[in-house]
Scaffold this active site. Structure first.
Site, mmCIF file in Angstrom:
data_model
loop_
_atom_site.group_PDB
_atom_site.id
_atom_site.type_symbol
_atom_site.label_atom_id
_atom_site.label_comp_id
_atom_site.label_asym_id
_atom_site.label_seq_id
_atom_site.Cartn_x
_atom_site.Cartn_y
_atom_site.Cartn_z
ATOM 1 N N GLU A 187 1.035 -1.238 0.560
ATOM 2 C CA GLU A 187 -0.255 -0.065 0.027
ATOM 3 C C GLU A 187 1.245 0.890 -0.243
ATOM 4 O OE1 GLU A 187 -3.306 -0.382 2.599
ATOM 5 O OE2 GLU A 187 -4.025 -2.118 2.135
ATOM 6 N N GLU A 310 -4.676 -8.672 0.221
ATOM 7 C CA GLU A 310 -5.616 -8.719 0.954
ATOM 8 C C GLU A 310 -6.885 -8.400 0.268
ATOM 9 O OE1 GLU A 310 -4.185 -5.124 3.482
ATOM 10 O OE2 GLU A 310 -2.523 -5.398 2.770
HETATM 11 O O1 AHR Z 1 -5.476 -5.667 7.538
HETATM 12 C C1 AHR Z 1 -5.205 -4.956 7.783
HETATM 13 C C2 AHR Z 1 -4.498 -3.796 7.000
HETATM 14 O O2 AHR Z 1 -5.385 -2.995 6.140
HETATM 15 C C3 AHR Z 1 -3.044 -3.319 6.282
HETATM 16 O O3 AHR Z 1 -2.063 -3.775 7.347
HETATM 17 C C4 AHR Z 1 -3.379 -2.935 4.842
HETATM 18 O O4 AHR Z 1 -2.196 -3.580 4.336
HETATM 19 C C5 AHR Z 1 -4.922 -2.210 4.921
HETATM 20 O O5 AHR Z 1 -4.743 -1.384 4.185
#
Ligand code: AHR
Length: 511
Positions: A187, A310
């Protein structure tokens, strides 16, 4: 109303129908779509996976025995670590060597708590070996430098003589680990450095060049619907496919789509938030189409995989818990989103090489929750268990005709499905996301044998049912055979209960 063949007769009906095309099963479903993610966040690692060798909680070298056993039953193919946002603050040398000499740091992203670094590179990679899964290590681009990243790759993967491999051996590991996946930042448009895509793309090229020992390098991809990030990344790495094997993508499912206000409770919700959650889960499908469409322009031969590293539901934390720990319960609604997500990834098998649900234990849409020595397997756990047969199978294309699930004038498709074939066994997984109404589904199997059918189901009495500590499980995996009518000519009719995830398997041989 549509026409379909049932029991050899053409009838008119206006209901759900799935047509399987086993003759077109060519694309392999990467087993890594069934991957997980473990970050140094709340009690995912500490307390969830790792309690330390001195803990009274039964463990092997510090890993919880109950959690390890439950995870092994899921046949986890790959695990991503150490973050997430934590990855871009993590300096790997803090987490090697004698534990008493490792520095404590502050976990600035997640609650500002002390991170004692007792779980580091060796503990993570040994854990993957214990589970029998591949490791996916996310390197630090945001606050690290190229040399630090390159040395970490060397420490992990090299069998040659060097200061890094020497260090590894001093720390008790003679041979390198077999690690395929390395992420270059996380990110980086947000917690990983708030970068512009052009700037990150240049950094990516630099890091990826010097981390040449990494067999599969994954560039940080877009958040949900930011096509520009994908466009820029693909364009600026177009000539560098040899250093880019994957591009990540993140998409969370929020009942109330806000990052600043309440996202809604994990358990205390009514049909309005059920509806918004399941319709939002469909967005994973359109997002994949959007980003894959862009990738196609620069990479028509699918050389760069989508790494959906994710995904999952994100609600308000459980009342009374640390807001920085992202601890939430998991209901039948999560089981539905899990089944939908996995079906959607299977159906994009030509491009999606990996997906990692966030996160493995005690954080967001976890498969396992722990409280001291107690453990709960969530509805999401049972969906992953049910779907494991898709791993590494050939994706069977399906045509799905679906009824609508309507709520207060809004509607969405109610059936989400995918199918695969491996070793003569065809597996079909279906989700009925309507919480009020069962659905009849006609299935045309094509050349798939209709004999030796076996089924399983995850369903619930109420939409906010969940499994709780010290109580009998309300949601688990059960056999599914009622309501299945077999007929000649490879046609079936099944009755799916309201809010259910169903697996059907067929084979010429006894299952
Ligand atoms: O999964 C929680 C968070 O969500 C992670 O650390 C990040 O990559 C995303 O914003």
């Amino acid at each position: 109303m549509a026409a379909a063949l049932v029991c050899g007769a053409t009838v008119v009906m206006g209901q759900n129908k799935i047509v399987l095309h086993p003759e077109n099963a060519k694309q392999t479903i990467s087993k890594d779509i069934y991957g997980h993610f473990a970050e140094h966040l709340g009690h995912c690692i500490y307390g969830g996976i790792y309690v330390g060798a001195d803990s009274k909680i039964p463990n092997t070298n510090g890993y919880r025995n109950d959690v390890v056993e439950a995870l092994k039953a899921l046949k986890i193919p790959v695990l991503r670590w150490p973050g997430g946002c934590f990855a871009d603050t993590y300096h790997w040398k803090d987490g090697i060597g004698p534990k008493e000499k490792r520095p404590s740091i502050i976990n600035t992203n997640w609650g500002g708590v002390t991170e004692d670094n007792s779980f580091g590179t060796h503990e993570f990679l040994d854990f993957c070996e214990l589970l029998g899964c591949d490791a996916y290590v996310n390197l630090n681009v945001g606050s690290g430098d190229v040399r630090e990243a390159a040395e970490w790759v060397e420490y992990i993967t090299s069998s040659n003589e060097s200061p890094m491999t020497q260090l590894r051996k001093q720390n008790g590991r003679e041979d390198p680990w077999n690690v395929k996946y390395f992420g270059i930042g996380n990110e980086n448009w947000g917690c990983g450095g708030n970068m512009e895509p052009e700037y990150y793309a240049d950094l990516y090229r630099r890091f990826a060049t010097f981390c040449g020992g990494a067999p599969y390098r994954i560039a940080c991809g877009a958040t949900a619907d930011d096509p520009n990030w994908t466009e820029v990344l693909m364009k600026k790495t177009e000539k560098q496919h040899s250093i880019t094997q994957g591009l990540s993508l993140h998409k969370y499912t929020l009942p109330i789509n806000t990052w600043t206000g309440s996202k809604g409770s994990a358990t205390d919700f009514k049909e309005d938030l059920w509806y918004s959650t399941v319709s939002e889960a469909w967005a994973m499908d359109s997002l994949l189409d959007l980003h894959i469409g862009i990738m196609q322009k620069y990479d028509p031969n699918n050389e760069v995989g989508v790494i959906f590293d994710e995904w999952g539901c994100w609600y308000d934390v459980e009342p009374g818990t640390n807001p920085g720990f992202l601890y939430q319960q998991n209901t039948m609604r999560d089981a539905i989103v899990a089944g939908m997500g996995l079906n959607i990834f299977n159906n994009h098998a030509e491009r999606v090489q990996m997906a990692n649900i966030a996160q493995m234990v005690n954080v967001l849409q976890a498969v396992i929750l722990t409280k001291d020595e107690q453990m709960v397997l969530t509805p999401t756990y049972y969906v992953f268990k049910m779907y494991a047969d898709h791993q590494g199978a050939k994706m069977v294309p399906t045509d799905v005709q679906s009824n609508k699930y309507t709520f207060e004038g809004k509607s969405t498709k109610t059936i989400c499905a995918s199918a695969s074939e491996k070793d003569g066994v065809v597996t079909l997984t279906l989700v009925n996301l309507n919480p009020n109404k069962g659905e009849t589904v006609d299935i045309e199997l094509g050349s798939t044998p209709a004999k030796n059918m076996k089924g399983e189901i995850v369903t619930a009495q109420k939409m906010n049912d969940y499994n709780d500590f010290g109580k009998a499980e309300k949601i688990t995996l059960k056999p599914f055979n009622s309501g299945v009518q077999k007929s000649s000519k490879g046609t079936l009719k099944i009755e799916m209960p309201a809010m259910s995830v169903v697996k059907l398997q067929f084979s010429n041989n006894k299952l």
